[in-house]
Design a protein around this motif. Structure first.
Motif, PDB file in Angstrom:
ATOM      1  N   MET A 141     -17.072  52.522  40.022  1.00  0.00           N
ATOM      2  CA  MET A 141     -17.366  51.144  39.668  1.00  0.00           C
ATOM      3  C   MET A 141     -18.060  51.088  38.309  1.00  0.00           C
ATOM      4  N   LEU A 142     -19.013  51.995  38.060  1.00  0.00           N
ATOM      5  CA  LEU A 142     -19.699  52.018  36.773  1.00  0.00           C
ATOM      6  C   LEU A 142     -18.731  52.347  35.641  1.00  0.00           C
ATOM      7  N   THR A 143     -17.804  53.252  35.902  1.00  0.00           N
ATOM      8  CA  THR A 143     -16.811  53.615  34.881  1.00  0.00           C
ATOM      9  C   THR A 143     -15.956  52.418  34.501  1.00  0.00           C
ATOM     10  N   LEU A 144     -15.437  51.703  35.496  1.00  0.00           N
ATOM     11  CA  LEU A 144     -14.572  50.563  35.219  1.00  0.00           C
ATOM     12  C   LEU A 144     -15.347  49.406  34.599  1.00  0.00           C
ATOM     13  N   HIS A 145     -16.591  49.213  35.012  1.00  0.00           N
ATOM     14  CA  HIS A 145     -17.394  48.142  34.426  1.00  0.00           C
ATOM     15  C   HIS A 145     -17.635  48.410  32.934  1.00  0.00           C
ATOM     16  N   TYR A 146     -17.987  49.649  32.603  1.00  0.00           N
ATOM     17  CA  TYR A 146     -18.242  49.959  31.198  1.00  0.00           C
ATOM     18  C   TYR A 146     -16.944  49.934  30.388  1.00  0.00           C
ATOM     19  N   PHE A 147     -15.877  50.419  30.977  1.00  0.00           N
ATOM     20  CA  PHE A 147     -14.576  50.404  30.301  1.00  0.00           C
ATOM     21  C   PHE A 147     -14.139  48.969  29.999  1.00  0.00           C
ATOM     22  N   SER A 148     -14.288  48.089  30.975  1.00  0.00           N
ATOM     23  CA  SER A 148     -13.899  46.691  30.760  1.00  0.00           C
ATOM     24  C   SER A 148     -14.792  46.017  29.733  1.00  0.00           C
ATOM     25  N   LYS A 149     -16.058  46.415  29.693  1.00  0.00           N
ATOM     26  CA  LYS A 149     -16.963  45.841  28.689  1.00  0.00           C
ATOM     27  C   LYS A 149     -16.528  46.233  27.280  1.00  0.00           C
ATOM     28  N   ILE A 150     -16.059  47.470  27.119  1.00  0.00           N
ATOM     29  CA  ILE A 150     -15.558  47.921  25.810  1.00  0.00           C
ATOM     30  C   ILE A 150     -14.358  47.079  25.383  1.00  0.00           C
ATOM     31  N   LEU A 151     -13.460  46.794  26.320  1.00  0.00           N
ATOM     32  CA  LEU A 151     -12.229  46.072  25.993  1.00  0.00           C
ATOM     33  C   LEU A 151     -12.473  44.617  25.599  1.00  0.00           C
ATOM     34  N   THR A 152     -13.634  44.073  25.941  1.00  0.00           N
ATOM     35  CA  THR A 152     -13.920  42.674  25.583  1.00  0.00           C
ATOM     36  C   THR A 152     -14.712  42.550  24.289  1.00  0.00           C
ATOM     37  N   ASN A 153     -15.037  43.685  23.678  1.00  0.00           N
ATOM     38  CA  ASN A 153     -15.837  43.659  22.450  1.00  0.00           C
ATOM     39  C   ASN A 153     -15.063  44.324  21.318  1.00  0.00           C
ATOM     40  N   PRO A 154     -14.369  43.546  20.479  1.00  0.00           N
ATOM     41  CA  PRO A 154     -13.581  44.137  19.372  1.00  0.00           C
ATOM     42  C   PRO A 154     -14.419  44.943  18.385  1.00  0.00           C
ATOM     43  N   ASN A 155     -15.736  44.719  18.363  1.00  0.00           N
ATOM     44  CA  ASN A 155     -16.598  45.442  17.434  1.00  0.00           C
ATOM     45  C   ASN A 155     -17.088  46.769  17.997  1.00  0.00           C
ATOM     46  N   HIS A 156     -16.746  47.062  19.245  1.00  0.00           N
ATOM     47  CA  HIS A 156     -17.182  48.321  19.831  1.00  0.00           C
ATOM     48  C   HIS A 156     -16.448  49.479  19.150  1.00  0.00           C
ATOM     49  N   PRO A 157     -17.151  50.582  18.838  1.00  0.00           N
ATOM     50  CA  PRO A 157     -16.492  51.695  18.121  1.00  0.00           C
ATOM     51  C   PRO A 157     -15.331  52.318  18.884  1.00  0.00           C
ATOM     52  N   TYR A 158     -15.277  52.137  20.205  1.00  0.00           N
ATOM     53  CA  TYR A 158     -14.182  52.710  20.989  1.00  0.00           C
ATOM     54  C   TYR A 158     -13.163  51.651  21.422  1.00  0.00           C
ATOM     55  N   PHE A 159     -13.209  50.475  20.800  1.00  0.00           N
ATOM     56  CA  PHE A 159     -12.306  49.392  21.199  1.00  0.00           C
ATOM     57  C   PHE A 159     -10.840  49.798  21.011  1.00  0.00           C
ATOM     58  N   ASN A 160     -10.532  50.468  19.909  1.00  0.00           N
ATOM     59  CA  ASN A 160      -9.157  50.884  19.613  1.00  0.00           C
ATOM     60  C   ASN A 160      -8.948  52.377  19.868  1.00  0.00           C
TER      61      ASN A 160
ATOM     62  N   LEU B 226     -10.193  38.827  28.643  1.00  0.00           N
ATOM     63  CA  LEU B 226     -10.478  37.867  27.576  1.00  0.00           C
ATOM     64  C   LEU B 226     -11.571  38.428  26.686  1.00  0.00           C
ATOM     65  N   PRO B 227     -11.373  38.439  25.377  1.00  0.00           N
ATOM     66  CA  PRO B 227     -12.412  38.961  24.477  1.00  0.00           C
ATOM     67  C   PRO B 227     -13.629  38.047  24.469  1.00  0.00           C
ATOM     68  N   ASN B 228     -14.771  38.631  24.171  1.00  0.00           N
ATOM     69  CA  ASN B 228     -15.990  37.830  24.066  1.00  0.00           C
ATOM     70  C   ASN B 228     -15.844  36.840  22.913  1.00  0.00           C
ATOM     71  N   PRO B 229     -16.171  35.562  23.138  1.00  0.00           N
ATOM     72  CA  PRO B 229     -16.025  34.582  22.053  1.00  0.00           C
ATOM     73  C   PRO B 229     -17.094  34.772  20.986  1.00  0.00           C
ATOM     74  N   VAL B 230     -16.758  34.364  19.776  1.00  0.00           N
ATOM     75  CA  VAL B 230     -17.742  34.349  18.691  1.00  0.00           C
ATOM     76  C   VAL B 230     -18.576  33.087  18.853  1.00  0.00           C
ATOM     77  N   ILE B 231     -19.833  33.264  19.231  1.00  0.00           N
ATOM     78  CA  ILE B 231     -20.691  32.129  19.577  1.00  0.00           C
ATOM     79  C   ILE B 231     -21.547  31.749  18.373  1.00  0.00           C
ATOM     80  N   LEU B 232     -21.392  30.510  17.931  1.00  0.00           N
ATOM     81  CA  LEU B 232     -22.187  29.986  16.819  1.00  0.00           C
ATOM     82  C   LEU B 232     -22.891  28.720  17.289  1.00  0.00           C
TER      83      LEU B 232
END
Length: 373
Positions: free
Chosen positions: A1-20, A60-66
């Protein structure tokens, strides 16, 4: 569960160094040639997604919040029924209120939306005057996502029409309240709705949101409800991170429960057939005693396995000593069972269940078993 939670968090953050991240061919060849090598984090995550049939899910990627914190953000909504509780208001009253409401807003084109959630399907529908649109979402999506997706899709369809006045009706009060007060933890689609609404207003559209009660006979709402439940076309597989993590947790819990149900010979299973956590006793010593009794392993009944001795026998019953025999079966302690539990026939579940019997520890001390646990 921790693996999938962290993996999914990476996929929603385009700025994460491991996104691509893409696994190198060298690592892939190494794992193929030597299966004993521990797979990389992403290889393990991909394997888990395959096991749970989640490979097609898109996050869904994290929105840019302004958002400026000193200015309130959101879309206000109409509620002509706010003074009429659903528990004590007849459907006819709601219909009359809605008819009066439509007379006041007759120059606004109505659009009805609704979401549906079942064990195998999540879907939504949008009902326009001349058309009804309904789509399935990924099963991991929540009913909240279905309802808010219906509003977003309605706005997207409206953007294809000439500028006019529209009013979108939804029976999800929670979604409308969420849209009226946005913050950084709001649903990702809430920001998309706000952005699209503002762009439509700039083009000359006038768009209102309104809450309507469900299942009271309002025609558009009933049509949307039926269309959402019968949706067959698939729109896409995008899922918010919160829904995805909740779905993973439920799936893992279900698999854990199924595996636990197969352990019919396990001593603890007869006392605790579910895998939900039980409260911890405030006294550490008492909690340890109860835990050992629940799993059926105590120093007295199992020390012979370590010492290479014979298992302890009950001289009265000529059987091997066990927690079940000592607490519930041995006739030597019937009088004490009557004294402490008001019954000589009591089950382990009654003694060691979610809330242990209040007289359990005094009983254990009276029979001399307490210091041997």
């Amino acid at each position: 569960m921790l693996t999938l939670h962290y993996f999914s968090k990476i996929l929603t953050n385009p700025n994460h160094p491991y996104f691509n991240y893409k696994q190198s061919r060298f690592l892939q060849r190494l794992q193929d040639a030597r299966p004993s090598v521990v797979p990389s984090f992403f290889a393990r995550a991909a394997g888990f997604l395959h096991d749970f049939n989640l490979e097609t899910a898109q996050l869904l990627p994290n929105p840019v919040i302004l958002l400026t914190p000193w200015i309130p953000h959101g879309l206000k909504f109409l509620n002509p029924f706010e003074n009429y509780g659903k528990t004590n208001t007849a459907s006819d009253i709601y219909l009359k209120l809605f008819t009066h409401h439509r007379e006041l807003y007759h120059h606004f084109i109505p659009v009805f939306t609704d979401g549906s959630k079942s064990f195998t399907q999540t879907s939504f529908a949008c009902v326009f005057i001349n058309s009804t649109l309904s789509f399935q979402l990924h099963p991991s999506c929540s009913i909240f996502t279905a309802e808010i997706r219906a509003i977003f899709h309605s706005l997207s369809e409206i953007s294809n029409y000439p500028a006019d006045n529209y009013i979108i009706y939804s029976d999800s009060l929670s979604v409308l309240q969420a849209l009226s007060s946005l913050h950084r933890h709001s649903h990702p689609l809430a920001f998309s709705i706000l952005d699209l609404h503002d762009r439509l207003v700039c083009k000359g559209f006038s768009i209102l949101l309104c809450w309507v009660p469900s299942h009271v006979g309002i025609s558009g709402n009933e049509i949307a409800d039926i269309a959402a439940k019968n949706a067959s076309a698939v729109l896409d597989n995008s899922t918010p991170l919160k829904d995805f993590k909740h779905y993973i947790k439920l799936a893992l819990h279900s698999r854990w429960e199924n595996r636990w149900n197969s352990q019919s010979m396990n001593k603890l299973h007869s006392i605790k057939p579910v895998v939900t956590p039980w409260p911890i006793l405030t006294n550490r010593k008492a909690d340890t005693i109860v835990t050992r009794l629940r799993v059926g392993h105590t120093r007295y009944t199992h020390r012979h396995l370590l010492m290479g001795e014979q298992a302890p026998m009950c001289t009265q019953c000529n059987c091997i000593m066990s927690v079940l025999h000592i607490l519930c079966e041995c006739p030597n302690f019937n009088s004490l069972r009557l004294r402490y539990f008001q019954s000589s026939a009591i089950s382990l579940t009654d003694l060691l269940g979610k809330t242990p019997h209040v007289h359990l520890l005094p009983f254990l001390k009276s029979i001399g078993f307490y210091p041997r646990i």
